[in-house]
Design a protein around this motif. Structure first.
Motif, short mmCIF file in Angstrom:
data_model
loop_
_atom_site.label_atom_id
_atom_site.label_comp_id
_atom_site.label_asym_id
_atom_site.label_seq_id
_atom_site.Cartn_x
_atom_site.Cartn_y
_atom_site.Cartn_z
N TYR A 1 17.77 13.72 26.43
CA TYR A 1 17.55 13.56 27.76
C TYR A 1 18.82 13.40 28.38
N ARG A 2 19.51 12.52 27.86
CA ARG A 2 20.76 12.16 28.50
C ARG A 2 21.99 13.23 28.02
N GLN A 3 21.85 13.69 26.95
CA GLN A 3 23.06 14.55 26.45
C GLN A 3 22.77 15.94 26.35
N GLY A 4 21.45 16.27 26.43
CA GLY A 4 20.90 17.81 26.23
C GLY A 4 20.58 17.83 24.67
N VAL A 5 20.13 19.01 24.24
CA VAL A 5 19.42 19.31 23.31
C VAL A 5 20.66 19.81 22.28
N GLY A 6 21.77 19.99 22.77
CA GLY A 6 22.99 20.33 21.85
C GLY A 6 23.61 19.33 21.23
N ILE A 7 22.98 17.97 21.35
CA ILE A 7 23.58 16.64 20.68
C ILE A 7 23.78 16.96 19.29
N GLY A 8 24.67 16.52 18.76
CA GLY A 8 24.93 16.78 17.22
C GLY A 8 23.90 15.99 16.13
N VAL A 9 23.70 16.30 15.21
CA VAL A 9 23.02 15.66 14.20
C VAL A 9 23.39 14.59 13.93
N ASP A 10 24.79 14.40 13.60
CA ASP A 10 25.37 12.88 13.25
C ASP A 10 25.11 12.15 14.49
N VAL B 1 6.62 24.96 22.86
CA VAL B 1 6.06 23.47 23.36
C VAL B 1 6.40 23.46 25.00
N THR B 2 7.23 23.87 25.30
CA THR B 2 7.62 24.05 26.63
C THR B 2 6.57 24.89 27.64
N ARG B 3 6.51 26.05 26.80
CA ARG B 3 5.34 27.05 27.49
C ARG B 3 3.96 26.50 27.43
N ASP B 4 3.60 25.95 26.54
CA ASP B 4 2.41 25.28 26.58
C ASP B 4 2.24 24.26 27.41
N TYR B 5 3.24 23.32 27.64
CA TYR B 5 3.41 22.48 28.59
C TYR B 5 3.06 22.91 30.13
N ARG B 6 3.96 23.69 30.44
CA ARG B 6 3.75 24.39 31.86
C ARG B 6 2.26 25.03 32.02
N ALA C 1 16.00 22.18 28.19
CA ALA C 1 15.68 22.76 26.63
C ALA C 1 15.83 24.27 26.71
N ASP C 2 14.79 24.84 27.63
CA ASP C 2 14.76 26.16 27.74
C ASP C 2 16.11 27.05 28.00
N LEU C 3 16.77 26.39 28.88
CA LEU C 3 18.20 26.87 29.04
C LEU C 3 19.05 26.77 27.96
#
Length: 188
Positions: free
Chosen positions: A22-31, A123-128, A109-111
């Motif tokens: 949420y704070r940094q986006g889904v691109g956050i690194g695994v580490d 997940v996001t499609r189902d939620y919408r 997340a979608d973007l």
């Protein structure tokens, strides 16, 4: 003998994933996720099959909570369908004014998820779709002539509030969207 009282690795990963994506986006690194959760890499793969599975589960858990917030907001507004639908925009005004507001986690997340087959998109499609049905049910109760179309319009306004609230803070997007929503509701 000691007993563990804190959350296990799976829950720690989910909490770290929820916070950091949420704070940094889904691109956050695994580490960074592993460090925040204080777990070994193996735990990520054992519980989620990898980062994609973790992101999808973080989104899935959030959707249940967020859908319940919509329902609670509408219940708190009483029985009148019009008041219940407009209450959504009043609540969004409060949400986008919160100091830690970073926008809609689902839009973000979608973007960010460029692979159309990423499990997060389902997940996001189902939620919408669930939020759309919730809005459409209220519009049917209101007696709207085109409840499905009006639900599309309200969902578009909601997405717009969330995006504008993150990118143009203090512009009061929810108030503007509420006025537009009144026009949608009057289109009976």
């Amino acid at each position: 003998m000691t007993t563990r009282t804190g959350p296990g690795p799976r829950e720690r990963l989910l909490e770290a994933g929820r916070e950091l994506t949420y704070r940094q986006g889904v691109g956050i690194g695994v580490d960074a996720l592993l460090k925040a959760a204080n777990v070994a890499r193996r735990s990520l793969y054992e519980h989620f099959g990898g980062k994609d599975g973790l992101i999808a589960e973080v989104l899935r858990r959030s959707t249940s909570e967020d859908e319940e917030h919509y329902r609670q907001t509408m219940r708190s507004a009483g029985d009148d369908p019009r008041a219940r639908l407009l209450a959504v925009f009043d609540r969004l005004a409060e949400i986008v004014d919160e100091p830690d507001f970073r926008g809609c986690r689902y839009l973000a997340a979608d973007l960010a998820l460029t692979d159309p087959g990423h499990p997060g998109h389902a997940v996001t499609r189902d939620y919408r779709e669930r939020v759309h049905r919730l809005l459409e049910d209220e519009l049917i109760r209101l007696g709207h002539a085109e409840p499905a179309v009006a639900a599309d319009q309200l969902l578009l306004l909601i997405d717009g509030v969330m995006a504008a609230g993150a990118t143009r803070p203090r512009t009061r997007p929810a108030a503007s969207a509420r006025r537009l929503a009144e026009h949608v509701l009057d289109g009976r």
